[in-house]
Design an enzyme around this catalytic site. Structure first.
Site, short mmCIF file in Angstrom:
data_model
loop_
_atom_site.label_atom_id
_atom_site.label_comp_id
_atom_site.label_asym_id
_atom_site.label_seq_id
_atom_site.Cartn_x
_atom_site.Cartn_y
_atom_site.Cartn_z
N LYS A 1 0.86 -1.20 0.00
CA LYS A 1 0.00 0.00 0.00
C LYS A 1 0.88 1.23 0.00
O LYS A 1 2.02 1.17 0.49
CB LYS A 1 -0.89 0.02 1.26
CG LYS A 1 -2.13 0.84 1.11
CD LYS A 1 -3.13 0.05 0.30
CE LYS A 1 -4.49 0.65 0.24
NZ LYS A 1 -5.46 -0.36 -0.25
N1 GLU Z 1 -7.05 -0.07 -3.65
C1 GLU Z 1 -7.78 -1.25 -4.00
C2 GLU Z 1 -7.88 -2.17 -2.80
O1 GLU Z 1 -7.74 -1.77 -1.68
C3 GLU Z 1 -7.25 -1.91 -5.24
C4 GLU Z 1 -5.84 -2.38 -5.18
C5 GLU Z 1 -5.31 -2.89 -6.52
O2 GLU Z 1 -6.05 -2.94 -7.47
O3 GLU Z 1 -4.11 -3.18 -6.54
O4 GLU Z 1 -8.17 -3.33 -2.95
#
Ligand code: GLU
Length: 421
Positions: A111
């Site tokens: 993240k």
């Molecule tokens: N931000 C989204 C999540 O929390 C998508 C993450 C992604 O597609 O890599 O799942």
């Protein structure tokens, strides 16, 4: 277990860790692997001086955390929000590890985030911030290494700037470095709607399981961003009456059901739900406590707490957001018999279609939207039914069943790969 290092010790990290600990204990997980999974593999803190439109230089703080790479490159969104800190980003990275493992993607979790208020920044300021952030985290990202995507406060334009900045450094276009980018530079059909679509696919499976007819039943959605607005639209298409929806400042309610297309276009044109005609204005707190069958929290973390959990009047919760329910609230919901589909399963549609986007980029061969939606349906409903079966046979709730499945997959990978050196 070792105490949480102060760098990560925040309420969100503690909540996520408590979920891991509960599932690990239930699994009688090897203590060495358990200890390893409680901490992220890598965490990078960066600062970025940005020239603002008025000529001042403002220094922003950003992070990228990779939790675990034993199953493949790490994957996860980038969040632009004033509440971003290292502990939150680390917790969300850990969540991504479980999410990817649970639905069978060949990824670990990561993240990123920048502490900023994107709503108060101009397009130029956001572009400069995004490019400088990408430059700062460049050593950590890449299509085989770590692949960012949109999250709260970011969108496909931000991904396009990230992709461009990375590609400029390499000297050629590298579409696979990010997902959730515009179609014209290698994005995937269906990606933008994928998280909300997945939430609705899951909701329909839960209704089937509980023996509730979708047509005419009611839903309340917290959040009208990418996840909430799409989920609300598809809930309506499934014949479900959406009676309440909110943005960060207020909510609207109509017991006969809202005209969701109209609410969304009102929000798009005025940037607020305030003053929306044909509905009662309510607070975000009151919205969560409305009587309904389906509650879809799809805003920020920590919305369902020990305080309001006892007042919720829904039959089921489908967690569109990451970590919307605190640990204490979870126990109350369990005691009250409210069926909860945890975030790592409920909102996995986004990363599932991100995976499809990445595969298409690497193969340079693009699929039709119908095929993408069908594959999303197949992956997410298979994962849901596997977890449901496990939760029923083991007599545990859906969160513990999801976590146990995910952790088991990681534990197998860690054991067989062994320790380096
Ligand atoms: N931000 C989204 C999540 O929390 C998508 C993450 C992604 O597609 O890599 O799942």
């Amino acid at each position: 277990m070792q105490p949480i290092p102060t760098e990560f010790d925040t309420p969100t990290y503690r909540d996520v860790l408590a979920q891991l600990d509960a599932a690990a204990e239930w699994l009688s997980l090897d203590r060495n692997i358990w200890g390893r999974l409680r901490l992220p593999q890598r965490a990078l803190c960066v600062t970025m001086p940005i020239r603002m439109d008025n000529g001042d230089v403002c220094v922003y703080q950003g992070f990228r955390v990779q939790h675990d790479s034993s199953l493949g490159p790490t994957k996860g969104g980038v969040r632009y929000h004033l509440g971003v800190d290292l502990g939150e980003v680390a917790a969300l990275a850990m969540n991504m590890t479980w999410k990817c493992a649970l639905v069978g993607l060949p990824y670990g979790g990561a993240k990123g985030g920048i502490r900023c208020n994107p709503k108060e920044m101009s397009r130029g300021e956001l572009q400069r911030l995004t490019r400088r952030y990408t430059a700062e985290i460049l050593p950590l990202i890449g299509p085989d290494h770590d692949i960012p995507a949109p999250d709260v406060g970011t969108n496909e334009q931000v991904m396009a700037w990230m992709m461009d900045t990375y590609s400029q450094q390499r000297g050629y276009a590298v579409p696979g470095v990010v997902t959730g980018k515009p179609i014209c530079i290698g994005g995937s059909l269906g990606r933008e709607e994928a998280t909300g679509r997945g939430v609705v696919y899951i909701t329909i499976e839960v209704l089937k399981h509980l023996g509730i007819e979708a047509k005419g039943t009611t839903a309340v959605v917290q959040g009208i961003g990418n996840v909430g607005s799409v989920a609300a639209r598809f809930l309506c298409s499934a014949g479900i009456k959406v009676t309440g929806i909110s943005d960060s400042s207020c909510g609207v309610y109509n017991s006969h059901g809202l005209d969701i297309t109209d609410v969304i276009s009102y929000k798009r044109s005025r940037y607020t739900l305030e003053g929306y005609p044909g509905a009662e204005m309510i607070t975000n707190e009151a919205l969560l406590e409305l009587e309904c069958t389906i509650l879809v929290p799809s805003a920020l973390s920590g919305q369902i707490t020990e305080d309001n959990a006892k007042r919720l009047r829904c039959r089921m919760i489908v967690e569109g957001a990451n970590n919307p329910t605190t640990r204490g609230a979870d126990e109350i919901l369990r005691e009250r018999g409210i069926f909860v589909v945890p975030d790592i399963l409920a909102n996995s549609g986004g990363v599932i279609v991100s995976y499809f986007e990445w595969v298409q980029d690497l193969q340079k061969y693009f699929w039709k939207e119908k095929e993408i939606n069908e594959r999303l349906h197949e992956v997410i409903t298979t994962a849901f039914n596997k977890v449901l079966e496990f939760s029923t046979s083991e007599n545990i709730d859906m969160r513990k069943a999801s976590m146990a499945n995910a952790i088991k997959r990681l534990a197998d990978a860690h054991l067989v790969r062994g320790l380096y050196p």
